[in-house]
Design a protein around this motif. Structure first.
Motif, PDB file in Angstrom:
ATOM      1  N   SER B 195       0.842  -1.200   0.000  1.00  0.00           N
ATOM      2  CA  SER B 195       0.000   0.000   0.000  1.00  0.00           C
ATOM      3  C   SER B 195       0.874   1.246   0.000  1.00  0.00           C
ATOM      4  N   LEU B 196       1.999   1.217   0.725  1.00  0.00           N
ATOM      5  CA  LEU B 196       2.860   2.403   0.719  1.00  0.00           C
ATOM      6  C   LEU B 196       3.538   2.565  -0.634  1.00  0.00           C
ATOM      7  N   LEU B 197       3.860   1.460  -1.297  1.00  0.00           N
ATOM      8  CA  LEU B 197       4.445   1.575  -2.629  1.00  0.00           C
ATOM      9  C   LEU B 197       3.459   2.234  -3.590  1.00  0.00           C
ATOM     10  N   ILE B 198       2.199   1.775  -3.533  1.00  0.00           N
ATOM     11  CA  ILE B 198       1.191   2.312  -4.456  1.00  0.00           C
ATOM     12  C   ILE B 198       0.945   3.783  -4.162  1.00  0.00           C
ATOM     13  N   ALA B 199       0.700   4.103  -2.874  1.00  0.00           N
ATOM     14  CA  ALA B 199       0.457   5.500  -2.534  1.00  0.00           C
ATOM     15  C   ALA B 199       1.694   6.344  -2.816  1.00  0.00           C
ATOM     16  N   GLY B 200       2.886   5.735  -2.643  1.00  0.00           N
ATOM     17  CA  GLY B 200       4.128   6.477  -2.859  1.00  0.00           C
ATOM     18  C   GLY B 200       4.310   6.900  -4.306  1.00  0.00           C
ATOM     19  N   ILE B 201       3.863   6.060  -5.240  1.00  0.00           N
ATOM     20  CA  ILE B 201       3.946   6.450  -6.662  1.00  0.00           C
ATOM     21  C   ILE B 201       3.099   7.700  -6.865  1.00  0.00           C
ATOM     22  N   GLY B 202       1.881   7.675  -6.297  1.00  0.00           N
ATOM     23  CA  GLY B 202       0.995   8.829  -6.410  1.00  0.00           C
ATOM     24  C   GLY B 202       1.629  10.081  -5.846  1.00  0.00           C
ATOM     25  N   THR B 203       2.275   9.939  -4.692  1.00  0.00           N
ATOM     26  CA  THR B 203       2.890  11.097  -4.044  1.00  0.00           C
ATOM     27  C   THR B 203       4.017  11.663  -4.895  1.00  0.00           C
ATOM     28  N   THR B 204       4.854  10.771  -5.440  1.00  0.00           N
ATOM     29  CA  THR B 204       5.962  11.234  -6.272  1.00  0.00           C
ATOM     30  C   THR B 204       5.432  12.018  -7.468  1.00  0.00           C
ATOM     31  N   ILE B 205       4.360  11.500  -8.077  1.00  0.00           N
ATOM     32  CA  ILE B 205       3.783  12.192  -9.232  1.00  0.00           C
ATOM     33  C   ILE B 205       3.269  13.570  -8.818  1.00  0.00           C
ATOM     34  N   THR B 206       2.636  13.639  -7.635  1.00  0.00           N
ATOM     35  CA  THR B 206       2.157  14.936  -7.161  1.00  0.00           C
ATOM     36  C   THR B 206       3.308  15.921  -7.030  1.00  0.00           C
ATOM     37  N   GLY B 207       4.434  15.433  -6.491  1.00  0.00           N
ATOM     38  CA  GLY B 207       5.596  16.310  -6.343  1.00  0.00           C
ATOM     39  C   GLY B 207       6.025  16.871  -7.687  1.00  0.00           C
ATOM     40  N   ILE B 208       6.119  15.998  -8.684  1.00  0.00           N
ATOM     41  CA  ILE B 208       6.534  16.431 -10.020  1.00  0.00           C
ATOM     42  C   ILE B 208       5.522  17.439 -10.574  1.00  0.00           C
ATOM     43  N   ASN B 209       4.243  17.092 -10.414  1.00  0.00           N
ATOM     44  CA  ASN B 209       3.170  17.917 -10.968  1.00  0.00           C
ATOM     45  C   ASN B 209       3.221  19.341 -10.427  1.00  0.00           C
ATOM     46  N   PHE B 210       3.357  19.466  -9.099  1.00  0.00           N
ATOM     47  CA  PHE B 210       3.322  20.815  -8.530  1.00  0.00           C
ATOM     48  C   PHE B 210       4.617  21.570  -8.768  1.00  0.00           C
ATOM     49  N   LEU B 211       5.724  20.854  -8.842  1.00  0.00           N
ATOM     50  CA  LEU B 211       6.973  21.547  -9.176  1.00  0.00           C
ATOM     51  C   LEU B 211       6.846  22.178 -10.561  1.00  0.00           C
ATOM     52  N   VAL B 212       6.357  21.385 -11.524  1.00  0.00           N
ATOM     53  CA  VAL B 212       6.220  21.900 -12.894  1.00  0.00           C
ATOM     54  C   VAL B 212       5.168  23.004 -12.927  1.00  0.00           C
ATOM     55  N   THR B 213       4.055  22.793 -12.215  1.00  0.00           N
ATOM     56  CA  THR B 213       3.002  23.802 -12.209  1.00  0.00           C
ATOM     57  C   THR B 213       3.556  25.151 -11.757  1.00  0.00           C
ATOM     58  N   ILE B 214       4.314  25.120 -10.660  1.00  0.00           N
ATOM     59  CA  ILE B 214       4.787  26.394 -10.106  1.00  0.00           C
ATOM     60  C   ILE B 214       5.864  27.006 -10.998  1.00  0.00           C
ATOM     61  N   ILE B 215       6.702  26.159 -11.576  1.00  0.00           N
ATOM     62  CA  ILE B 215       7.764  26.710 -12.426  1.00  0.00           C
ATOM     63  C   ILE B 215       7.168  27.270 -13.725  1.00  0.00           C
ATOM     64  N   ARG B 216       6.180  26.564 -14.297  1.00  0.00           N
ATOM     65  CA  ARG B 216       5.756  26.876 -15.656  1.00  0.00           C
ATOM     66  C   ARG B 216       4.460  27.665 -15.777  1.00  0.00           C
TER      67      ARG B 216
END
Lengths: 301, 659
Positions: B195-216
């Motif tokens: 369950s932590l692996l599955i949720a962790g993938i989601g979390t990593t994607i969120t990190g990428i998403n918001f980093l790009v959102t704020i930069i771009r």
């Protein structure tokens, strides 16, 4: 004004709570084992703890006073006589000061921290330190005395006024070996041997416990440390050697079972119950101690 | 056939789990489930649920789903906490046994960190960031929905362990060898890793998403140094997530291989080294505590200026301290295991690096106080949480510094002092921050204001309960009580403080109930937010109606400085002032899609199959994952058009369009 009064009430409650805590701490009896260490290791750890606590109290005081003044003076009520400066948003020297205040206080703590960290990592020079090999098992403690050739389970004897070198390992999930009256803990890990030295300066019986959760009966992993005079200690080892049964490998395998047992004593123990370097175990982390003050702990192999 | 059924019952409901509490939980889940299905069917809401919520890619709706999940998990984790505290109230009195206690403290920790704090911060990320930077959405709306559903199905997989098969019971850190099959048979730890692996993938994607959102995706004119401080905190948090979650993923995946396929990365045989796991776990674990605290810092940096009616003090030093915390966060992890024999040099280094990170944190505290200094402070619930945060967090930080003093840590490690310390910073910092943000941004998310009076009742219960719970735990640490004991004998002097602590936990529980009552009451009777700016706010999200329309901004604003909306209000300007009908263009928005939900479901099925080593099911789930990703990759029909007329109509109904 209703609001002002309610916040005053809150402040008064906070003050009362602080008073209560103060009373609790100042009236702390012997059950506060960390505050009443019975040996030099625990004492130097306590001194450092107190020193850091005082330094932190300074920071807490500064923040609380500034915060209290800000909250009391700059509330939004009609006719507040204190200045309202909505565009004041930076001040070079004040902001630099914010970096300096914590840095100075932390530097004050850092120096003794580093000193004591190094000091406690070395066994004090002594002629013939007692060495005890500790193995945590599910859910019991095995103590082997390689020089005295005896072994115990769930209790141990140490001489007063002499540093004792513990070598810690596990034949089970991790635990920590902790005798809070004597000093800090260290992990027992399978496949590794970690050193820890402690010393009792007063005779007495001190309790110890595991600090790392290790399964269903973890809570029962108490043991007792009997700190006795050196002559009594020698007498105790002689008594064990003459009257206790020897530990056979079969007996050790009994100890490996997942259960709890009471105190046990053995007049000898098989060497193979302790991990040896030649068996592929590492002594990382413990190397410096074993080299400098090697009291020949692996001589048995 | 009966043999098969017997096997099924024995595997899914082993004798260990047939305890009264767990059977009670089974029953409650069954009743609630039937209730939900009944209501959805009775009011014909299935289609609505699917179209409006389960397939949504709108960041504002995803925010609401994160929030609901977070509050549900806060309830679950809180009930766990009350069970733990009840067991410890009196010496040798234990309503639940060691077996259940070990499961409950494991799920309490795991849920509170991964399934409460994380979705709660993501709820606020999603609700606020695009509005604050003047954007129509996040950079990758579909990935955003995937993040949510991976998190949600990870959470479901974790939570069903309590009723099906048995919960993990090796602590939220899951140190081997205790997680080894030899010491821990049963599906519990597999549930934990998967369950932590599955949720962790989601979390990593969120990190990428918001980093790009704020930069771009920032509005024109919003330079980095004009961003609201919450945006800065999310930027640094996202960077932390991206670099902190991979070590966790590696640690969990290797542990899973050890359990499932008998490899030996961390196990005892064949030269495996358990301490490697500890290292990897905390390489993630320490940045993780900053991942959950930095957004709280960001929230306070928004709440304090608004309710002090004054610009944030020391913007530049705030940014410097955020960024330095971000970097330093990677250099302190060893302080979680000073007592694992790394030697004095390593320990001294990490002790000092831990002290170093307190400096930027101290800077932030002083800057908040000086934001209030010379302001006009309004005591709202959001501000109250901030005012409770400063003293609480300073005490928590101070006790943390005492833990960074290496020799002192040898005594305090794994004692109740540590338990008190991290609850002090996680509740006093993260939870107070999130609740502050909840009250602050609630009108923007839902269009009505949470009742302030009830909110204050909940606040006082929660804060007083907090101190009554955790102050005694510091003293218990000094009394030598170690954490994770399911009961304790009489005669150590531990009983009085434990009783007080338990009492405090129940006061906090009452605070939570008051919060829920506050929400439910306000849902019905709360004051509607008609202006979109109930707090006299300073940043762009308050320039929009509450809740913001699907497209957020009819026209993207141009930013001229920090606190853009405040500047607009001072010059008597609004976004609506310049919006003429011909300025409104037809917009291209992302189209709803069921793929993220199906992807999450596939991961869930695969994870469930792997937990019980039912390979056909696991492979079926895995094929589902591949199918969903292929579908997503070749689905070019992912945009929809929102006609200008519809937007004009919406804006006009808010009175935001020039005639």
């Amino acid at each position: 004004m209703q609001r002002v009064r309610s916040s005053r009430r809150a402040l008064r409650m906070l003050a009362l709570a602080a008073l209560g805590i103060g009373l609790l701490v100042s009236g702390c009896g012997p059950q506060y084992v960390l505050l009443h260490p019975k040996g030099p290791v625990g004492l130097s750890e306590l001194h450092l703890m107190e020193f850091a606590a005082i330094a932190m109290a300074v920071i807490i005081l500064v923040v609380f006073v500034l915060f209290g003044i800000a909250v009391v003076r700059f509330r939004d009520y009609p006719g507040n006589p204190n200045p309202y400066t909505p565009h004041w948003h930076s001040h070079k020297w004040l902001e630099t000061l914010w970096f300096i205040i914590p840095a100075v206080i932390l530097a004050v703590i850092a120096v003794p921290t580093v000193n004591v960290t190094y000091a406690l990592a070395k066994l004090p020079p002594t002629k013939d330190p007692v060495v005890i090999n500790v193995t945590s098992l599910n859910w019991k403690w095995l103590f082997e005395y390689p020089n005295q050739k005896v072994a115990t389970v769930n209790y141990l004897y140490i001489p007063v006024g002499k540093p004792v070198l513990f070598h810690l390992t596990a034949d089970s999930p991790m635990n920590t070996f902790w005798v809070p009256s004597l000093g800090g803990m260290e992990y027992t890990m399978p496949g590794r041997v970690l050193p820890l030295w402690l010393e009792a300066s007063k005779p007495g019986v001190y309790w110890g416990h595991s600090g790392q959760f290790s399964g269903i009966d973890f809570e029962k992993m108490f043991f007792h440390v009997h700190a006795v005079t050196e002559s009594k200690f020698t007498a105790w080892t002689h008594r064990l050697r003459s009257s206790a049964p020897p530990m056979t490998l079969a007996a050790y395998h009994q100890l490996l079972r997942f259960n709890t047992v009471g105190s046990e004593s053995y007049s000898s123990f098989p060497a193979s119950t302790w991990p040896s370097v030649s068996h592929g175990f590492t002594l990382s982390g413990g190397m410096y101690l074993l080299k400098s003050n090697n009291p020949n702990p692996t001589a048995q192999h | 056939m009966p043999a098969f059924l017997l096997y099924l019952v024995h595997t899914l409901f082993p004798p260990d789990t047939r305890q009264p509490t767990e059977l009670g939980a089974d029953f409650m889940i069954l009743v609630t489930g039937i209730g939900i299905v009944f209501i959805l069917t009775r009011y014909q809401k299935w289609r609505w649920l699917w179209r409006e919520w389960l397939t949504t890619v709108d960041h504002k709706r995803i925010a609401i789903m994160y929030l609901i999940a977070a509050i549900a998990m806060l309830f679950r984790g809180g009930v766990d906490a009350l069970m733990l505290r009840t067991n410890l109230a009196l010496p040798n009195v234990r309503p639940i046994g060691a077996l259940e206690y070990n499961e409950v403290f494991t799920t309490h920790g795991t849920i509170m960190i991964f399934f409460m704090a994380m979705p709660f911060i993501f709820a606020l990320f999603n609700a606020v960031i695009p509005l604050q930077i003047g954007s129509r959405d996040v950079a990758f709306p579909r990935l955003n929905a995937m993040s949510y559903w991976l998190f949600a199905f990870g959470a479901i997989l974790f939570n069903i362990s309590f009723v099906i098969g048995g919960s993990p019971n090796a602590g939220w850190t899951g140190y081997p060898p205790l997680t080894e099959v030899a010491f821990n048979p049963g599906p519990g730890e597999s549930y934990y890793f998967l369950s932590l692996l599955i949720a962790g993938i989601g979390t990593t994607i969120t990190g990428i998403n918001f980093l790009v959102t704020i930069i771009r995706m920032r509005a024109p004119g919003m330079t980095l140094m004009r961003m609201p401080m919450f945006v800065w905190s999310v930027l640094t948090t996202s960077a932390l997530i991206i670099f902190a979650f991979p070590p966790l993923t590696v640690a969990l995946a290797l542990s899973l291989l050890d359990r499932t396929f008998g490899s030996s990365f961390f196990t005892l045989g064949h030269g495996g080294m358990p301490m490697m796991y500890v290292n990897l776990f905390w390489l993630f674990g320490h940045p993780e505590v900053y991942i959950v605290i930095l957004p709280a810092f960001g929230i306070f940096s928004e709440v304090v200026p608004t309710f002090s009616k004054k610009r944030l003090f020391g913007y530049t030093t705030m940014v410097i301290s955020l960024v330095s915390i971000m970097f330093l966060a990677y250099g302190t992890w060893v302080h979680h295991f000073f007592t694992m024999g790394a030697g004095p040099t390593v320990n001294a280094f990490f002790g000092l690096s831990t002290m170093l990170i307190a400096i930027p944190t101290g800077v932030k505290i002083f800057n908040w106080i000086f934001t209030m200094w010379g302001g006009r402070i309004r005591i709202t619930v959001a501000m109250l949480y901030q005012m409770a945060f400063i003293p609480t967090f300073v005490v928590g930080g101070a006790t943390g510094i005492m833990l960074s003093v290496v020799p002192a840590d040898y005594q305090l490690h794994n004692s109740y002092w540590v338990v008190a310390h991290f609850h002090n910073v996680l509740i006093g910092g993260t939870v107070f921050g999130l609740l502050s943000g909840l009250y602050y941004w609630w009108p923007k998310m839902f269009g009505f204001i949470l009742n302030e009076r009830q909110g204050k009742v909940a606040f006082w219960l929660f804060v007083i309960g907090f101190w009554v719970t955790f102050l005694p735990q510091y003293l218990l640490g000094l009394e030598g009580m170690t954490r994770r004991m399911y009961t304790y004998p009489f005669g150590f002097g531990w009983h009085e403080l434990n009783l007080i602590s338990t009492l405090g936990a129940f006061i906090m529980g009452a605070g939570f109930l008051a919060l829920v009552y506050n929400i439910v009451w306000s849902l019905r009777y709360g004051e509607r937010d008609l202006t979109g700016d109930p707090w006299n706010g300073r940043t762009l999200e308050w320039s929009l109606p509450s809740p913001a329309p699907e497209y957020n901004f009819a026209r993207i604003p141009v930013v001229h400085g920090v606190d853009e909306f405040w500047a607009m209000k001072e010059s008597g300007d609004t976004l609506a002032n310049h919006l003429r009908p011909q300025d409104v263009k037809t917009l291209e928005l992302p189209k709803n899609t069921g793929m993220p939900f199906m992807l999450g479901l596939s991961f869930f099925v695969g994870g469930f199959g792997m937990t019980f080593l039912w390979w056909p099911i696991a492979i079926f789930g895995g094929l589902g994952v591949v199918a969903c990703l292929l579908y997503a990759a070749f689905d070019y029909n992912d945009k929809k058009h929102l006609p200008a007329d519809v937007i004009r109509h919406t804006e006009r109904s808010w009175g935001r369009l020039q005639a």
